[in-house]
Design a protein around this motif. Structure first.
Motif, PDB file in Angstrom:
ATOM      1  N   TYR A 168       0.845  -1.384  -0.039  1.00  0.00           N
ATOM      2  CA  TYR A 168      -0.211  -0.170   0.199  1.00  0.00           C
ATOM      3  C   TYR A 168       0.375   1.227   0.142  1.00  0.00           C
ATOM      4  O   TYR A 168       1.736   1.448   0.580  1.00  0.00           O
ATOM      5  CB  TYR A 168      -0.932   0.232   0.828  1.00  0.00           C
ATOM      6  N   ARG A 169       0.193   2.793  -0.740  1.00  0.00           N
ATOM      7  CA  ARG A 169       0.729   3.078  -0.917  1.00  0.00           C
ATOM      8  C   ARG A 169      -0.180   4.308  -0.682  1.00  0.00           C
ATOM      9  O   ARG A 169      -1.209   4.126  -1.596  1.00  0.00           O
ATOM     10  CB  ARG A 169       1.977   3.968  -1.613  1.00  0.00           C
ATOM     11  N   ARG A 170      -0.056   5.506  -0.237  1.00  0.00           N
ATOM     12  CA  ARG A 170      -1.774   6.761  -0.344  1.00  0.00           C
ATOM     13  C   ARG A 170      -1.134   7.032  -1.512  1.00  0.00           C
ATOM     14  O   ARG A 170      -1.073   7.523  -2.542  1.00  0.00           O
ATOM     15  CB  ARG A 170      -0.772   8.173   0.335  1.00  0.00           C
ATOM     16  N   PRO A 171      -2.798   6.986  -2.148  1.00  0.00           N
ATOM     17  CA  PRO A 171      -3.247   7.949  -3.513  1.00  0.00           C
ATOM     18  C   PRO A 171      -3.657   9.650  -3.264  1.00  0.00           C
ATOM     19  O   PRO A 171      -3.402   9.512  -1.780  1.00  0.00           O
ATOM     20  CB  PRO A 171      -4.289   6.846  -3.626  1.00  0.00           C
ATOM     21  N   HIS A 172      -3.550   9.807  -3.545  1.00  0.00           N
ATOM     22  CA  HIS A 172      -4.072  11.471  -3.932  1.00  0.00           C
ATOM     23  C   HIS A 172      -5.087  11.618  -3.811  1.00  0.00           C
ATOM     24  O   HIS A 172      -5.675  10.731  -4.425  1.00  0.00           O
ATOM     25  CB  HIS A 172      -3.014  12.442  -5.092  1.00  0.00           C
ATOM     26  N   VAL A 173      -5.814  13.257  -3.117  1.00  0.00           N
ATOM     27  CA  VAL A 173      -7.033  13.141  -3.559  1.00  0.00           C
ATOM     28  C   VAL A 173      -6.947  14.490  -3.869  1.00  0.00           C
ATOM     29  O   VAL A 173      -6.607  15.393  -3.559  1.00  0.00           O
ATOM     30  CB  VAL A 173      -7.663  13.085  -2.096  1.00  0.00           C
ATOM     31  N   MET A 174      -8.045  14.335  -4.519  1.00  0.00           N
ATOM     32  CA  MET A 174      -8.990  15.722  -5.611  1.00  0.00           C
ATOM     33  C   MET A 174     -10.236  16.099  -4.785  1.00  0.00           C
ATOM     34  O   MET A 174     -11.185  15.674  -5.852  1.00  0.00           O
ATOM     35  CB  MET A 174      -8.346  15.983  -6.675  1.00  0.00           C
ATOM     36  N   LEU A 175     -10.368  17.664  -3.968  1.00  0.00           N
ATOM     37  CA  LEU A 175     -10.792  17.905  -4.594  1.00  0.00           C
ATOM     38  C   LEU A 175     -12.070  19.006  -5.647  1.00  0.00           C
ATOM     39  O   LEU A 175     -11.016  19.683  -5.302  1.00  0.00           O
ATOM     40  CB  LEU A 175     -11.091  18.584  -2.882  1.00  0.00           C
ATOM     41  N   PHE A 176     -12.787  19.065  -6.152  1.00  0.00           N
ATOM     42  CA  PHE A 176     -13.324  19.920  -7.203  1.00  0.00           C
ATOM     43  C   PHE A 176     -14.640  20.332  -7.350  1.00  0.00           C
ATOM     44  O   PHE A 176     -14.907  18.930  -7.097  1.00  0.00           O
ATOM     45  CB  PHE A 176     -12.537  19.280  -8.253  1.00  0.00           C
ATOM     46  N   THR A 177     -15.086  21.011  -8.123  1.00  0.00           N
ATOM     47  CA  THR A 177     -16.529  21.703  -8.562  1.00  0.00           C
ATOM     48  C   THR A 177     -16.003  21.939  -9.509  1.00  0.00           C
ATOM     49  O   THR A 177     -14.980  22.664  -9.945  1.00  0.00           O
ATOM     50  CB  THR A 177     -16.370  22.854  -7.716  1.00  0.00           C
ATOM     51  N   GLY A 178     -17.411  21.666 -10.410  1.00  0.00           N
ATOM     52  CA  GLY A 178     -17.327  21.700 -11.860  1.00  0.00           C
ATOM     53  C   GLY A 178     -16.147  21.233 -12.675  1.00  0.00           C
ATOM     54  O   GLY A 178     -17.169  20.184 -13.380  1.00  0.00           O
ATOM     55  N   ALA A 179     -15.943  20.995 -13.013  1.00  0.00           N
ATOM     56  CA  ALA A 179     -14.293  20.972 -13.696  1.00  0.00           C
ATOM     57  C   ALA A 179     -13.382  20.096 -13.308  1.00  0.00           C
ATOM     58  O   ALA A 179     -12.593  21.053 -12.968  1.00  0.00           O
ATOM     59  CB  ALA A 179     -14.772  20.770 -15.507  1.00  0.00           C
ATOM     60  N   VAL A 180     -12.993  19.456 -14.170  1.00  0.00           N
ATOM     61  CA  VAL A 180     -10.625  19.220 -13.613  1.00  0.00           C
ATOM     62  C   VAL A 180     -10.542  18.111 -14.226  1.00  0.00           C
ATOM     63  O   VAL A 180     -11.075  17.689 -15.045  1.00  0.00           O
ATOM     64  CB  VAL A 180     -11.296  18.144 -11.670  1.00  0.00           C
ATOM     65  N   ASP A 181      -9.006  18.630 -14.985  1.00  0.00           N
ATOM     66  CA  ASP A 181      -8.498  18.025 -16.066  1.00  0.00           C
ATOM     67  C   ASP A 181      -7.415  16.527 -14.603  1.00  0.00           C
ATOM     68  O   ASP A 181      -7.161  16.952 -13.769  1.00  0.00           O
ATOM     69  CB  ASP A 181      -7.295  18.607 -16.848  1.00  0.00           C
ATOM     70  N   THR A 182      -7.578  15.800 -15.771  1.00  0.00           N
ATOM     71  CA  THR A 182      -7.357  14.420 -14.905  1.00  0.00           C
ATOM     72  C   THR A 182      -5.743  13.750 -16.060  1.00  0.00           C
ATOM     73  O   THR A 182      -5.630  13.303 -17.246  1.00  0.00           O
ATOM     74  CB  THR A 182      -8.136  13.832 -14.319  1.00  0.00           C
ATOM     75  N   GLY A 183      -5.580  12.695 -15.360  1.00  0.00           N
ATOM     76  CA  GLY A 183      -4.316  11.563 -15.920  1.00  0.00           C
ATOM     77  C   GLY A 183      -5.319  10.467 -16.393  1.00  0.00           C
ATOM     78  O   GLY A 183      -4.632  10.195 -17.858  1.00  0.00           O
ATOM     79  N   CYS A 184      -6.026  10.713 -16.511  1.00  0.00           N
ATOM     80  CA  CYS A 184      -7.333   9.922 -17.350  1.00  0.00           C
ATOM     81  C   CYS A 184      -8.340  11.029 -18.733  1.00  0.00           C
ATOM     82  O   CYS A 184      -8.602  10.346 -19.135  1.00  0.00           O
ATOM     83  CB  CYS A 184      -8.256   9.335 -16.262  1.00  0.00           C
ATOM     84  N   GLY A 185      -7.713  12.392 -18.087  1.00  0.00           N
ATOM     85  CA  GLY A 185      -8.820  13.269 -19.636  1.00  0.00           C
ATOM     86  C   GLY A 185      -9.528  14.043 -18.888  1.00  0.00           C
ATOM     87  O   GLY A 185      -9.727  14.021 -17.467  1.00  0.00           O
ATOM     88  N   PRO A 186     -10.224  15.113 -19.331  1.00  0.00           N
ATOM     89  CA  PRO A 186     -10.842  15.691 -18.589  1.00  0.00           C
ATOM     90  C   PRO A 186     -12.102  14.930 -18.357  1.00  0.00           C
ATOM     91  O   PRO A 186     -12.851  14.520 -18.381  1.00  0.00           O
ATOM     92  CB  PRO A 186     -10.958  16.822 -19.135  1.00  0.00           C
ATOM     93  N   ALA A 187     -12.580  15.936 -16.679  1.00  0.00           N
ATOM     94  CA  ALA A 187     -14.158  14.968 -16.313  1.00  0.00           C
ATOM     95  C   ALA A 187     -15.284  16.694 -15.659  1.00  0.00           C
ATOM     96  O   ALA A 187     -14.610  18.081 -15.320  1.00  0.00           O
ATOM     97  CB  ALA A 187     -13.984  14.220 -15.591  1.00  0.00           C
ATOM     98  N   ASP A 188     -16.216  16.340 -15.209  1.00  0.00           N
ATOM     99  CA  ASP A 188     -16.781  17.545 -14.963  1.00  0.00           C
ATOM    100  C   ASP A 188     -17.694  16.755 -13.349  1.00  0.00           C
ATOM    101  O   ASP A 188     -17.829  15.205 -13.510  1.00  0.00           O
ATOM    102  CB  ASP A 188     -17.929  17.343 -15.687  1.00  0.00           C
TER     103      ASP A 188
END
Length: 295
Positions: free
Chosen positions: A104-124
């Motif tokens: 186990y290693r800690r994942p990152h956590v992203m809190l977002f509102t509206g839309a966000v770009d990610t390593g998997c592509g953009p999302a809303d």
């Protein structure tokens, strides 16, 4: 479920607001906020950029993020949804580090509102919470919790929300164990497909966390993260698991149920596998790929 007085919230792996660089990958375990419009596409487990119309940000632009310095104590975790997500992640990190110390290693956590770009592509935000293996990040717009309650009938209890966080961390565990890719392999769709098995395993892993959440101590304070679970707490988690069952979502959206389009499993299956993890506390009992009886 209530966080115990004396814990300290660690925000070191949490980011908010800003956009992250585009990349490639497959987002797993997204939410159900937009299902009434795009039923099949948003039944979780797909790359958000492949199904959602995206509004690209101007270069260098960013949305203002939640101020994580507000998240310090148990009182903050118990009263502020964003802090609850972060503190739940702290608890999950502690539990899974004990269960899988060499993996186990800690994942990152992203809190977002509206839309966000990610390593998997953009999302809303209509995607809801999801995990991106490409950047090992769990993404949360806490507005999803209101959708879960108001549109899909989940209870508004804390453990209903914490279950969602635990499910996404379950995908991170799957990623570390090398099984997450099965969700998009041959035969992924359908009531016994790899997609359903992947999601039910993440539900089971969420139950494993719940088994240990009240007895696992925070290393820095020596205080257990959470108060003992009550029957009402478990009912909250089960209500959330049922609310995002494929059969209930399809029925609400279209008036009919089509198991061949399932990607996450029925309400009863999701409750069953969360309960299995909670009852046993044994990750090895979560091998949904090795059974002919998904429930």
């Amino acid at each position: 479920m209530t966080f115990r007085e004396g814990i300290e919230i660690d925000t070191s792996t949490t980011s908010t607001g800003g956009r992250r660089g585009p990349g490639r990958g497959i987002a797993i375990g997204g939410g159900v906020g937009g299902l009434l419009i795009m039923v099949v596409a948003l039944l979780l487990g797909v790359d958000p950029s492949s199904v959602l119309p995206q509004q690209q940000a101007e270069p260098g632009s960013a949305q203002p993020g939640f101020d994580t310095s507000r998240c310090r104590t148990a009182e903050d975790a118990n009263s502020i949804p964003e802090c609850r997500v972060i503190a739940t992640g702290n608890s999950l990190d502690a539990v899974w580090h004990q269960l899988l110390p060499d993996v186990y290693r800690r994942p990152h956590v992203m809190l977002f509102t509206g839309a966000v770009d990610t390593g998997c592509g953009p999302a809303d935000s209509s995607v809801g919470p999801f995990y991106c293996p490409a950047d090992e990040t769990a993404y949360f717009d806490v507005g999803f919790f209101d959708v879960l309650r108001d549109q899909f009938g989940s209870s508004g209890g804390n453990l209903a929300q914490e279950y969602v966080v635990a499910h996404e961390f379950g995908h991170h565990v799957q990623n570390l164990l090398g099984v997450l890719g099965r969700a998009h392999g041959p035969g992924a769709q359908g009531p016994t497909g790899a997609g359903v098995r992947t999601e039910l395993q993440a539900d089971c892993y969420a139950g494993v966390w719940a088994h240990y959440a009240a007895i696992t101590k925070q290393e820095s304070t020596g205080v257990p993260f959470l108060e003992p679970l009550t029957d009402n707490d478990i009912a909250d988690a089960l209500s959330a698991a049922a609310a995002v069952g494929d059969d209930r979502i399809q029925k609400k959206a279209t008036g009919r149920v089509n198991p061949e389009a399932w990607t996450h499993g029925s309400a009863a299956q999701r409750q069953k596998w969360f309960t299995e993890g909670y009852r046993t506390g044994q990750p090895e009992r979560c091998d949904t790929f090795a059974t002919d009886n998904l429930g």
